[in-house]
Design an enzyme around this catalytic site. Structure first.
Site, PDB file in Angstrom:
ATOM      1  N   SER B 131      34.502  47.745  44.205  1.00  0.00           N
ATOM      2  CA  SER B 131      33.912  47.419  45.507  1.00  0.00           C
ATOM      3  C   SER B 131      33.497  48.664  46.273  1.00  0.00           C
ATOM      4  O   SER B 131      34.119  49.723  46.168  1.00  0.00           O
ATOM      5  CB  SER B 131      34.919  46.645  46.361  1.00  0.00           C
ATOM      6  OG  SER B 131      35.388  45.531  45.657  1.00  0.00           O
ATOM      7  N   GLU B 245      40.381  39.753  34.447  1.00  0.00           N
ATOM      8  CA  GLU B 245      41.063  39.800  35.740  1.00  0.00           C
ATOM      9  C   GLU B 245      41.326  38.387  36.255  1.00  0.00           C
ATOM     10  O   GLU B 245      42.383  38.088  36.783  1.00  0.00           O
ATOM     11  CB  GLU B 245      40.220  40.588  36.756  1.00  0.00           C
ATOM     12  CG  GLU B 245      40.886  40.661  38.133  1.00  0.00           C
ATOM     13  CD  GLU B 245      40.123  41.513  39.147  1.00  0.00           C
ATOM     14  OE1 GLU B 245      39.024  41.990  38.806  1.00  0.00           O
ATOM     15  OE2 GLU B 245      40.638  41.687  40.260  1.00  0.00           O
ATOM     16  N   SER B 375      35.618  35.456  46.273  1.00  0.00           N
ATOM     17  CA  SER B 375      36.149  34.643  47.376  1.00  0.00           C
ATOM     18  C   SER B 375      35.982  33.152  47.068  1.00  0.00           C
ATOM     19  O   SER B 375      35.239  32.766  46.166  1.00  0.00           O
ATOM     20  CB  SER B 375      35.401  34.978  48.665  1.00  0.00           C
ATOM     21  OG  SER B 375      34.089  34.445  48.604  1.00  0.00           O
TER      22      SER B 375
END
Ligand SMILES: Cc1cc2nc3c(=O)[nH]c(=O)nc-3n(C[C@H](O)[C@H](O)[C@H](O)COP(=O)(O)OP(=O)(O)OC[C@H]3O[C@@H](n4cnc5c(N)ncnc54)[C@H](O)[C@@H]3O)c2cc1C
Lengths: 305, 397
Positions: B131, B245, B375
C-alpha cells in the site's frame, strides 16, 4: 413450474393432479424405505429436492407427506393426503392449519408423540384472506385426541426432519429470489444503464449471495450430520440451518422486492409470492427465535464456569 | 458431503493435540504489546518450536521444509491451535502465510534457498510493502519507482500501513518499473530492510502502539536478482500473493470465534444485572444463539469449500464470500462482548479482578478486518461482478 403457472395456481384450491404427479415422481416418499415403496433416500438427498421445491414455490402439504409417508405408506403414493400441526411447543392463539382442503388426515406432533385425526371429525373454518395465496389456511378451535400413531422419540425425529426440510425450502427461496433479482438488475435500465451497475444494488446482491451460500452450507452440513456423516451435535446443526436459512429466505425475498422497484409491488411479479412463503415457512417447525434459544441452551451447557 | 474425519485425520489431530498440551503451557504469557524486543522473541521463538516439532509451514510443500498437509489437516491444525489457546502466527504472518508461499510459486532456486528455511525456523521476519498513500483499494495505482542502474534497481517512493515494518528483516515490495502501463508496469521485489535509504516512521494504531509504519525509500539500491517473476509482470505475482494472504488464514479466526461464544456464555454467567446473572437475560441469550448459528454456518461454508476443492482442485471465488461474512461477524461477536461488560468496558484491562477476556482490545482489533486485505466494499464489488455478472466499476487508466 413456470412462474405463470404459479400465479394461476394461486387462485386454485388443492390440485389433485399435481399431487398425483408428485407422488409418481417419488417426491412424497423420498425418505420412505424401499421395502415400503419409497425411494429410501437420506437427508442429504432430500434437502436437495426440497430446496428445488422451495425454489419453484410448489404448493401443498409437502413436508408433512415426506414426514408421515414412512409411517403411513399410502401417503407416499398420493392416495392418502395428510397435513399437520406442530404442537410440541403449544402456544395460545388460533390453531391454524395449512392445506386443509384436499387432506384426509391431520397429523399432530406433541410432547407425547404423533397422533392422527380424521379431518371429518373436525370443524374447520377457511381463512378468507390467507397471507400466502399458495398456502390456504383453515382454523380449528378444538383438537380431539384422535389415534396414537407413534411415540415421542419418533415425534422428535420427525420434528427435526421437518425443521431441516423446511430450512431446505427456505434455502430454495433464497436461491430463487437471488436469481430473479440478478436478472432484473441486468435487464432494467435507468439513467441509461442497467440498475445492476449501481453500487447500492450490487452490494445488496452481494449480501444476498453471501446469505444464500451460508444457508446452503448450513443446510447441507445439517443433513450430512443427520445422516451420520458429521461430527457435530445434530440438534445444534438443525437449529443453525433453520435459523440461517430462514433469515436468508426472508431477507433475500425482501431484497428482491426492493430491487424490482414498483414492479416488486405488483401481484403478477415473483417477489411477494416468495416473501409470503418465507413467512409461512418461518412459522413452521420452530421460528428463528426458538432455534436461537435452543442453540444458546446447548452452548451454555458446554460453558463450564 | 461427508464431514467426518478420516482415520489419518484423527491420528494427525491426536498427535498435534498431545504436543500442544505440553508446548503451549511452556510458552508462558505473551509479552506486553509495547515491548517489541520481547514480542519478536516470543513470536519467532514459537515459530522455531513449531519447526522443531514438524508443524511449521503447515500447508507448504514437503520439499521446501513444510508439512505438506491436506486442506482438511490444515483446518484441523487451526481447530487444535485455537482449542489449545496456542500463540498466533503474530509477526511471522507475512513470511509464513504469503511471502514464503509466493517464493515457492514464483521465486528462483536461489531465492527459495536463501529465504524459505529461515522463514520456517523463525530466523527471518517479513513485512509487506504494497500500500501507498494514494494506492489502497486501488493498489495498482502505486507509484514507488524502480529504475535500473547496472545490476541494481534504484527505488524511490513511499509506502504506508507496513505492518511490523520496524522489526522486519525483509519486505515484499511492489514497485513501478513502467509508468506507461498501470497493471503492466509493476514488479515484485524482495527488499532487505537494512539497506541504506530506508526510513521507517512508526505510525501508532488505534491501540496506541505502532504495529504498522510509514516507510520512506530514497535511492534504495536493490539487486535485480531480488526480483520475483519477470519485470513488469508483478501484478500477476501480486495476485498470487494476495490469494495466499486471503487464502485459508481466516480459518483460524473462525474457529476462534466459536470459542469466543463459549467464553461469552461464561462471562454472562459471571456478570450481574438487576441482581441476576446476565445469562438469565433471554434477549442476550437469544443474541448469542443467533451469532453462534452464524459462526457455525460460516464454518460449514469453509468445510464445504474444502471438500469441493479436494474434489475439483480449483479454488473458487468463495474466498471473498467467506472473508466478507466472517469479518463482519467477527465484529458483531466482539461488539456483543463489550456490551456485556457494560461500564467495565471503559477500561481496556480487567477491573477489580473481573476477567474481561480482553474483549475490548479484541473488539478494537476486529475493526481492521473489514478494511485490510480488500475492504468489505471491495469484496462486494468482486462478488457482484465476478459471481453475479454485474457491470464493472469504472476504472481509471
Ligand atoms: C491493520 C492494518 C494492517 C495493514 N497492513 C498492511 C501491510 O502490512 N502492508 C500493506 O501494504 N498494507 C497494509 N494495510 C493496508 C490495507 O491493505 C489498506 O488499508 C486497504 O487496502 C484499503 O486501502 P486504504 O486504506 O487506502 O483505503 P481506501 O482505498 O482509501 O478506502 C477508503 C474507503 O473507500 C472504500 N472504497 C474504496 N474503493 C472503493 C470502490 N471501488 N467501491 C466502493 N468503496 C470503495 C473502502 O471500502 C473504504 O471504506 C493494512 C491495513 C490495516 C488496517
Amino acid at each position: 413450474m413456470p412462474f405463470e403457472a404459479v400465479v394461476e395456481q394461486a387462485v386454485k384450491p388443492f390440485d389433485g393432479a399435481l399431487w398425483r404427479d408428485l407422488a409418481e415422481l417419488g417426491v412424497l416418499s423420498l425418505r420412505t424405505r424401499e421395502n415400503d415403496g419409497g425411494l429410501g433416500l437420506g437427508m442429504a438427498e432430500a434437502v436437495l429436492v426440497f430446496a428445488e421445491l422451495g425454489r419453484r414455490l410448489l404448493p401443498g402439504p409437502l413436508i408433512w407427506s415426506a414426514l408421515i409417508a414412512g409411517l403411513l405408506p399410502e401417503v407416499g403414493k398420493g392416495g392418502l393426503v395428510v397435513t399437520g400441526l406442530d404442537q410440541t411447543r403449544p402456544a395460545s392463539g388460533p390453531l391454524m392449519i395449512e392445506h386443509w382442503e384436499g387432506s384426509n388426515t391431520l397429523i399432530v406432533l406433541d410432547v407425547e408423540g404423533v397422533r392422527r385425526i380424521e379431518t371429518d371429525a373436525l370443524q374447520a373454518r377457511a381463512v378468507e384472506t390467507p397471507l400466502d395465496p399458495l398456502t390456504p389456511v383453515h382454523q380449528i378451535h378444538a383438537l380431539p385426541p384422535g389415534e396414537r400413531l407413534a411415540d415421542s422419540a419418533t415425534c422428535q425425529r420427525l420434528w427435526s426432519e421437518g425443521a431441516l426440510l423446511t430450512a431446505a425450502q427456505q434455502l430454495g427461496i433464497a436461491v430463487a429470489t437471488l436469481e430473479y433479482a440478478t436478472s432484473y438488475a441486468l435487464e432494467r435500465e435507468q439513467f441509461d444503464r442497467p440498475i445492476g451497475s449501481f453500487q447500492a444494488i450490487k452490494h445488496m446482491l452481494a449480501d444476498m449471495l453471501v446469505r444464500k451460500e451460508q444457508a446452503m452450507a448450513a443446510v447441507y452440513a445439517a443433513a450430512a450430520t443427520m445422516d451420520g456423516r458429521g461430527v457435530d451435535d445434530p440438534q445444534r446443526m438443525i437449529s443453525t440451518a433453520k435459523l440461517i436459512a430462514g433469515e436468508a429466505a426472508h431477507k433475500n425475498a425482501r431484497g428482491c422486492l426492493q430491487i424490482y422497484g414498483g414492479m416488486g409491488y405488483v401481484w403478477e411479479m415473483p417477489p411477494h409470492f416468495y416473501l409470503k412463503r418465507a413467512f409461512v415457512l418461518e412459522n413452521g417447525f420452530g421460528t428463528m427465535d426458538e432455534h436461537a434459544d435452543r442453540i444458546a441452551d446447548r452452548l451454555g451447557a458446554s460453558a463450564t464456569r | 458431503m461427508d464431514l467426518r474425519y478420516s482415520e489419518a485425520d484423527q491420528v494427525f489431530r491426536h498427535a498435534l493435540r498431545t504436543w500442544l498440551a505440553e508446548a503451549v503451557p511452556a510458552r508462558g504469557k505473551s509479552p506486553s504489546i509495547h515491548d517489541w524486543e520481547a514480542r519478536r522473541a516470543y513470536d519467532t521463538g514459537w515459530q522455531r518450536k513449531l519447526f522443531d516439532a514438524g508443524y511449521a509451514g503447515i500447508n507448504w510443500p514437503k520439499e521446501f521444509g513444510g508439512r505438506g498437509a491436506s486442506l482438511m489437516e490444515e483446518l484441523i491444525y487451526y481447530e487444535e491451535m485455537s482449542r489449545a489457546n496456542a500463540p498466533g502466527v503474530g509477526m511471522n504472518f507475512v513470511g509464513v502465510r504469503h511471502g514464503g508461499p509466493t517464493l515457492i510459486a514464483e521465486g528462483t532456486d536461489q531465492q527459495k534457498a536463501d529465504h524459505l528455511p529461515r522463514i520456517l525456523r523463525g530466523e527471518e521476519v517479513w513485512c509487506q510493502g504494497f500500500s501507498e498513500p494514494n494506492a489502497g483499494s486501488d493498489l495498482a495505482a502505486l507509484r514507488t519507482s524502480a529504475v535500473r542502474d547496472g545490476d541494481h534497481y534504484v527505488v524511490n517512493g513511499q509506502k504506508i500501513w507496513t505492518s511490523f515494518g520496524h522489526v522486519a528483516d525483509f519486505c515484499e515490495l511492489l514497485v513501478r518499473t513502467d509508468s506507461n502501463s498501470k497493471h503492466g508496469g509493476i514488479s515484485w521485489l524482495v527488499m532487505p530492510m537494512d539497506l541504506d535509504g530506508i526510513e521507517i516512521r512508526p505510525l501508532p494504531t488505534l491501540h496506541g502502539e505502532s504495529d504498522f509504519s510509514e516507510m520512506f525509500l530514497e535511492n534504495v539500491r536493490i539487486p535485480i536478482e531480488n526480483r520475483v517473476g519477470e519485470e513488469n509482470d508483478g501484478w500477476r505475482v501480486t495476485n498470487v500473493t494476495l490469494r495466499f494472504e486471503r487464502g485459508t488464514a481466516w480459518a483460524a479466526d473462525i474457529v476462534h470465534l466459536q470459542q469466543t461464544l463459549v467464553s461469552l456464555c461464561e462471562l454472562a454467567r459471571a456478570t450481574t444485572r438487576d441482581e441476576e446473572t446476565a445469562w438469565n437475560d433471554r434477549a442476550l441469550r437469544r443474541e448469542i444463539g443467533h451469532l453462534s448459528a452464524e459462526v457455525e454456518s460460516v464454518w460449514a461454508m469453509v468445510k464445504l469449500q474444502v471438500s469441493e476443492l479436494a474434489k475439483t482442485g480449483v479454488p473458487g471465488l468463495g474466498g471473498s464470500v467467506i472473508k466478507l461474512a466472517y469479518t463482519e461477524l467477527n465484529q458483531r461477536v466482539f461488539e456483543l462482548g463489550t456490551r456485556l461488560l457494560g461500564r467495565a468496558a471503559l477500561s481496556r484491562d480487567d477491573v477489580d479482578g473481573m476477567p474481561s477476556l480482553g474483549m475490548v482490545d479484541r473488539y478494537l482489533q476486529t475493526l481492521s478486518l473489514t478494511i485490510a486485505a480488500g475492504s468489505s466494499q471491495i469484496q462486494r464489488n468482486i462478488i457482484s461482478e465476478r459471481m453475479l455478472g454485474m457491470p464493472k466499476e469504472p476504472r481509471a487508466n
